[in-house]
Design an enzyme around this catalytic site. Structure first.
Site, PDB file in Angstrom:
ATOM      1  N   LYS A  76      30.120  36.250  41.522  1.00  0.00           N
ATOM      2  CA  LYS A  76      29.924  37.597  40.980  1.00  0.00           C
ATOM      3  C   LYS A  76      29.178  37.489  39.655  1.00  0.00           C
ATOM      4  O   LYS A  76      29.420  36.555  38.869  1.00  0.00           O
ATOM      5  CB  LYS A  76      31.297  38.237  40.777  1.00  0.00           C
ATOM      6  CG  LYS A  76      31.288  39.710  40.436  1.00  0.00           C
ATOM      7  CD  LYS A  76      32.734  40.237  40.442  1.00  0.00           C
ATOM      8  CE  LYS A  76      32.793  41.699  40.068  1.00  0.00           C
ATOM      9  NZ  LYS A  76      34.180  42.186  40.054  1.00  0.00           N
ATOM     10  N   SER A 171      35.282  46.202  42.501  1.00  0.00           N
ATOM     11  CA  SER A 171      33.926  46.078  42.006  1.00  0.00           C
ATOM     12  C   SER A 171      33.199  44.809  42.501  1.00  0.00           C
ATOM     13  O   SER A 171      32.017  44.638  42.204  1.00  0.00           O
ATOM     14  CB  SER A 171      33.939  46.058  40.481  1.00  0.00           C
ATOM     15  OG  SER A 171      34.728  44.982  40.022  1.00  0.00           O
ATOM     16  N   SER A 195      39.778  44.700  42.269  1.00  0.00           N
ATOM     17  CA  SER A 195      38.344  44.504  42.485  1.00  0.00           C
ATOM     18  C   SER A 195      37.961  43.410  43.453  1.00  0.00           C
ATOM     19  O   SER A 195      36.802  43.339  43.846  1.00  0.00           O
ATOM     20  CB  SER A 195      37.653  44.218  41.144  1.00  0.00           C
ATOM     21  OG  SER A 195      37.762  45.352  40.317  1.00  0.00           O
TER      22      SER A 195
END
Lengths: 524, 153, 556
Positions: A76, A171, A195
């Site tokens: 990420k 996310s 997330s």
């Protein structure tokens, strides 16, 4: 080949059935082919190939570093990667190239893993759709799956919007999409309120949130320091255990990692359910929960019961407050953590130069999106002298209530909790953006947030397909530092549920075609 | 047996205390609304802009804050008598101490590389100690709000 | 504006007892030179015309001492005073996103030791907080400090002042210490006004500081200066800080207000970053006077921050306090509680590197200045006032003790040579004891010559002056070269005395008349003739003897 699990491909590498360079090239090709998913912000093609070549050399010399040597992994874009742009999907950090690797990144690289690229997210990890980043939204690979498309066609009487692409959840949507679309064998996400588990659920992959303090956060650009953990996204539970094994343990650079020794583990192939007690928190049956998810949840409970486990209803009475509590604590920490973005040492810098304050104000206005700015302002509000007691301290007290709810349940004989992960399967983007970020987060974080409050480990396991062919995930929450037990249960469940693999023919054709050709070529 | 329980739950109200979580964000009582709006004065907004060095770009920004406060106000209905605030889940663990050795430094080049503007080996900022201009002179959305201060919703 | 004259504080309490606040009434004499103080009197109301109503000033200090350690408080970069810009900066110090604080054990020990030396209660559990404000030299936008639960609380600092007509009485005072907290230092911003920019050097960012917060128990600049000096000595003695103000290792902020006795405290101002011992008292006294003037002229005091401009000798408003500051303190989430142990509570299965043992640290504390002074007085019989000077001056105590060990001269006499002659020379030439061209052993040699009667006191002073040139010659050699030995030959002395008497008939007659004082003149004359090589005592004896040989006129 790319559809294999991490363990399988690792074995293949070991056997010489495939070479790291070949594997890397295939992944990169697929990344290109799936560009429309917008899962990646940065594709580290050059460094990946370099790493792959080095790995190949090691294999040739019989000096493989371990199970992860040569395995393509994505990260990420809020993990610091030395020499590779790290943006957090924000204008504020566009062009920022960290001079150091996050501890988890370094650990994976030390094991020989190949960094394929940095994945897309909501700006600074704020959001539950991976739609609010500076590089645009991420598309759920299931939008293009045969399973979903077939159902769409069948229901062609519905409006076209229903077949518009779906969100990944957030996310860590980019990471989930990357794993789900086979461009890598594992990906790192972050989990503050769900997330990692949320997009895992919507993208049909395994999403593990370790206990707070087990995995180092050094180098993870923080959202809420007291709740963030690096998350692990893989295609099966065994793979998650493998990654966790490489990442866990005390980090002298992170004072919030526990000093207890950490032992990587292998999951046994069969677990006896007879001595297990599964708890079903009644408060998690919330309005808004889709009937399909509810049904899947019930079926799972029955499955465990039939296998000999004790399945009991438990109560976590303060569940409904975790969102409000999170709202305040998160905003306050965001306000604090974002104070460092002023344009002086790194990141975006405005051209306003009347005074230092004017520069800061202009830089932050230009660099942050509305969501981030909104949280900074409300966070500052909650931290004002006159409000601190009634908002921040109050929220901290509620946090203790939530954490002790779990403590009580776990000390009453329950081993693992079984809950839904999300309210329902993925929704179309056009529908998702009708509500604002905060409202959406409020709704979507419901089942996942409390585990972050209490610092407990939790995992999403894809459980079934909805009527419309979309993944439904279920969540297991375990005792602190009891990942072994948690993953054991998750693995057992995964094996019994036999969640179908995503069928992305058409997208993967180019890659598969290549595979056919190369099959004849032998690996030197 | 479990199936029965689940369906019973599906029918029952689920949260014994104050309503559903999803519903927590919906319309609050008029009294709460008025109370919130009383708190959000122009002075407060100006103060926040100064402290945070982030501006309310438009009316939506102001409303976002109002909604955030209203939402957070729900905390006050929870009974927390006798409960200690929780800083961190690691509150019972003690802090790791590092040996007093020099292990880092000489990164000037790497650090300055990431900075947009530098002067020799220094980071550079505009003149300091000049505070943000007063509301009247500042280019902020709040300035436009001033004449209607009494009409604030 | 001329600096106001300041009268000495007169305390109502002598030898202040611990725990009791010393309140001093201060009568501020108006400066007769400064017209400003008299200017406003014509426009004053009757009530305000009471110029002679006494004012009491209240001074509280916040002192930041840089911890003496190799690396910084939360990162592994080096602590060093002078280095190329931004070369001692780690990624954490530059606040790169994703970096985290890791606490330096040495800094904890320094803070605990300081707390113990200042009679504080050590908090076995203390917490870290974030204090938010924006400034170019604060890259994270917040400082990590200890606001809620600092490492040490409720201590006291005892210090002494010289009082009395001749400034030779020592009086003891105590200031209470509210707390001692660990916190980060900020970087340095250099204002380049010519190019309208600020240059930022983060070398200092993240260095460990101990903030010593004192209760407002002082009343004037002199007390504050004495307290700070004593604190410096304590910190240096225990080694927790080098406390060198010139190098920024000790910085003082003073909170100052004035009020009439019996009335509530006035509004206070904060005078920040006083970096020099010399200007500490000046800055405080100036601000007190400024406030008094302001109030007597009908003005008000703003709760503001001021800086001391040492060139102009006045305080000036620093930051615009419009839109009041709110630091929005928040717990530092990346640092779990700091736990300290003592002998009773030692954990069993923890690595000893992770354990800070308060009792062990207490045992290691060396003699504090007050103890050193007491020992000096007891051991050598010198006056308390002298012991202060010895301990105050870096290295002087060791110098003195070395001399005493190497000479037969009584320490009470040695002290005079140390404090008057040696220290006098040092101050004149702006040198510290370490830099003295005269070593303690050389001085001891000289004093031995004096003590053995080989030279006179004035000759010794001459020799010392020559020794001061730093050639390292032994005093004995100098005495020989300059022929400064006391004349031992009795005959020669008698001869010289007779000669002096012969050439000073008038004085001789005076003495015989009964005016004994004139004898000293003759002795002086003999001294001059011999070039300081005669022992005044012997000369006096000889002269008296010679004078008595002269027949006395019988008085009828």
């Amino acid at each position: 080949m790319l559809r294999a699990s991490l363990r399988e491909i690792s074995a293949a590498l070991k056997e010489g059935q495939v070479s790291p360079v070949e594997l890397c090239q295939k992944c990169l090709a697929l990344v290109k082919a799936t560009k429309f998913l917008n899962a990646y912000i940065t594709v580290a093609e050059d460094t990946a190939l370099k790493q792959a070549k080095a790995s190949e050399k090691r294999y040739r010399q019989g000096q493989r570093l371990g199970d992860l040597d040569g395995i393509p992994i994505a990260m990420k874009d809020n993990f610091s990667t030395m020499g590779i742009e790290t943006t957090c999907a924000s204008n504020m950090l566009k062009g920022y190239i960290p001079p150091y690797n996050a501890t988890v990144v370094q650990k994976l690289l030390d094991q020989g893993a190949i960094l394929v690229g940095k994945t897309n997210l909501d700006e600074f990890a704020m959001g539950s759709g991976s739609t609010d980043g500076a590089f645009g939204p991420v598309r759920n690979p299931w939008s293009y799956s045969q399973q979903y498309r077939e159902k769409c066609v069948r229901n062609s009487s519905m409006q076209n919007e229903d077949c518009s692409w779906l969100i990944t959840g957030g996310s860590s949507g980019g990471s989930a999409a990357a794993v789900s679309s086979f461009t890598c064998f594992a990906a790192l996400g972050s989990d503050t309120g769900g997330s990692t588990r949320n997009p895992a659920s919507l993208c049909g992959v395994v999403g593990l949130k370790p206990t707070y303090g087990v995995v180092s956060r050094h180098g993870l650009i923080p959202l809420v320091n007291s709740m963030d953990v690096p998350g692990i996204l893989t295609r099966c539970v065994d793979d998650a255990a493998t990654i966790l094994g490489a990442l866990g343990g005390h980090d002298p650079k992170d004072s919030t990692t526990v000093q207890d020794p950490f032992h990587p583990f292998h999951l046994p192939s069969m677990t006896d359910m007879n001595n297990l007690c599964i708890g079903i928190p009644k408060e998690y049956n919330a309005p808004g929960l889709s009937s399909e998810t509810l049904a899947t949840w019930s079926k799972a409970a029955i499955l465990f019961e039939k296998a000999g486990a004790k399945v009991v209803e438990v109560s976590l009475p303060h569940t409904c407050y975790s969102i409000v509590c999170y709202h305040v604590l998160c905003a306050a920490e965001v306000a604090s953590n974002m104070a460092r973005f002023d344009g002086l040492e790194y990141g975006h810098r405005s051209s306003a130069d009347k005074s230092t304050e004017a520069l800061y104000a202009a830089t932050r206005r230009e660099g942050f999106n509305d969501v981030v700015r909104g949280r900074i302002l409300s966070g500052n509000y909650f931290l004002l002298k006159q409000n601190y007691e009634s908002y921040f301290i109050k929220a901290q007290k509620v946090r203790r209530l939530i954490a002790s709810d779990f403590a009580k349940v776990f000390s009453s004989g329950v081993d693992v909790l079984l809950t839904p992960t999300t309210l329902g399967p993925a929704v179309p983007y056009t529908e998702f953006i009708k509500e604002d970020n905060r409202t959406r987060s409020t709704q979507d974080d419901l089942f996942t947030q409390a585990a972050n409050m209490a610092g407990l480990p939790a995992i999403n396991v894809p459980s079934a397909l909805s009527e419309r062919g979309l993944p439904i995930g279920l969540q297991f929450i375990g005792r602190a530092f009891c990942e072994l037990q948690l993953l054991n249960v998750a693995k057992w469940f995964e094996e019994h549920v036999q969640f179908p693999a995503i069928q992305l023919q058409g997208i993967m054709d180019p890659v598969d075609a290549v595979t056919q050709e190369e099959k004849s070529a032998s690996f030197p | 047996m479990w199936v029965r329980r689940v369906s019973a739950l599906a029918r029952a109200a689920f949260c014994s205390q104050s309503g559903s979580p999803a519903g927590l964000s919906s319309a609050s009582s008029p009294r709460e609304e008025g109370g919130c709006r009383e708190k959000v004065t122009l002075e407060l907004l100006d103060h926040l802009e100064h402290l945070a060095l982030v501006d309310f770009r438009d009316q939506e920004g102001v409303e976002r804050l109002q909604k955030a406060i209203e939402f957070a106000d729900q905390l006050h209905s929870i009974n927390t008598d006798g409960i200690q605030p929780m800083d961190s889940v690691l509150e019972d663990r003690c802090l790791y101490l590092r040996e007093d050795k020099v292990t880092e430094g000489n990164f000037a080049e790497e650090l300055l590389k990431n900075a947009n503007q530098t002067v020799e080996e220094y980071f550079v900022a505009p003149p300091g100690n000049i505070p943000l201009p007063q509301l009247e002179d500042r280019d902020t959305f709040l300035q436009k709000k001033k004449p209607e201060a009494e009409d604030l919703p | 504006m001329a600096a106001p004259t300041v009268s000495r504080c007169r305390s109502w309490f002598q030898t202040g007892s611990f725990g009791v606040r010393n309140v001093a009434q201060v009568r501020w004499r108006k400066s007769l030179v400064g017209a400003s103080t008299l200017r406003g009197s014509a426009s004053k109301t009757t009530a305000e015309k009471n110029c002679d109503a006494p004012w009491t000033a209240v001074v509280g200090l916040e002192i930041h001492a840089q911890i003496c350690s190799n690396s910084k408080l939360f990162s592994g970069s080096q602590v060093k005073f002078a280095a190329p810009p931004n070369s001692l900066v780690s990624f954490f110090d530059a606040s790169l996103p994703g970096t985290l604080p890791v606490l330096n054990r040495r800094c904890v020990e320094a803070a605990v030791t300081t707390g113990l030396a200042l009679n504080c209660t050590i908090n076995k559990k203390s917490l870290f907080d974030r204090k938010h404000y924006f400034y170019a030299d604060l890259p994270a936008g917040y400082q990590i400090t200890q606001q809620r639960l600092p490492v040490a609380v409720n201590g006291s600092l005892s210090y002494s002042l010289c009082v009395g007509k001749n400034q030779n009485e020592m009086v003891s005072r105590t200031a209470r210490i509210r707390q001692i907290q660990l916190e980060q230092d900020s970087g340095k911003s250099l204002h380049d006004d010519a190019r309208g920019q600020t240059l930022v050097d983060l070398n200092r960012a993240g260095v460990g500081l101990m903030e010593v917060v004192m209760e407002p128990d002082m009343c004037c600049g002199e007390e504050a200066a004495a307290a700070v000096r004593e604190l410096q000595l304590i910190l240096q003695a225990i080694g927790s800080s080098q406390a060198n103000m010139a190098e920024g290792q000790l910085r003082v902020d003073a909170n100052i207000s004035v009020h009439h006795p019996g009335q509530p405290y006035g509004v206070r101002t904060e005078v920040k970053n006083i970096n020099s011992a010399r200007f500490l008292a000046k800055a405080i006294d100036y601000e007190i006077q400024r406030q008094v003037n302001e109030l007597e002229n009908g003005g008000t005091i703003l709760n503001e921050t001021r800086a001391f401009d040492f060139r102009l000798g006045c305080t000036i408003a620093m930051r615009d306090k419009e839109g009041k500051q709110d630091y929005r303190f928040m717990p530092e989430p990346n640092l779990p509680p700091l736990i300290l142990y003592d002998a009773k509570s030692l954990p069993t299965r923890t690595c000893h590197h992770q354990v800070v043992n308060i009792d062990q640290l207490r045992e290691k504390i060396p003699d504090l200045p007050s103890v050193k002074r007491a020992k000096l007085v007891e051991r050598y019989g010198i006056q308390p006032l002298h012991s202060f000077t010895l301990v105050n001056e870096d290295g002087l105590m060791e110098f003195f003790e070395t001399v005493v060990t190497a000479t037969q001269m009584n320490p009470r006499k040695v002290i005079g040579w140390i404090l008057k002659d040696m220290l006098g020379y040092l101050k004149q030439h702006n040198l510290v004891v370490e830099e003295s061209p005269v070593s303690p052993l050389l001085l001891a040699e000289l004093l031995n010559l004096l003590e053995s009667g080989m030279i006179s006191s004035s000759a010794a002073k001459q020799v010392l002056e020559i020794m001061w040139n730093g050639e390292g010659k032994s005093p004995a050699l100098i005495v020989k070269e300059k022929k400064l030995e006391l004349i031992q030959d009795q005959n020669e002395l008698e001869h010289i005395c007779r000669a002096v008497m012969d050439s000073h008939q008038k004085e001789v007659a005076e003495i015989k008349k009964g005016n004994q004082k004139v004898l000293n003149k003759l002795i002086g004359q003999v001294q001059r003739t011999t070039g300081g090589r005669s022992d005044p005592v012997s000369v006096k004896q000889i002269l008296e003897k010679q004078l008595s040989l002269q027949p006395r006129k019988k008085t009828p």
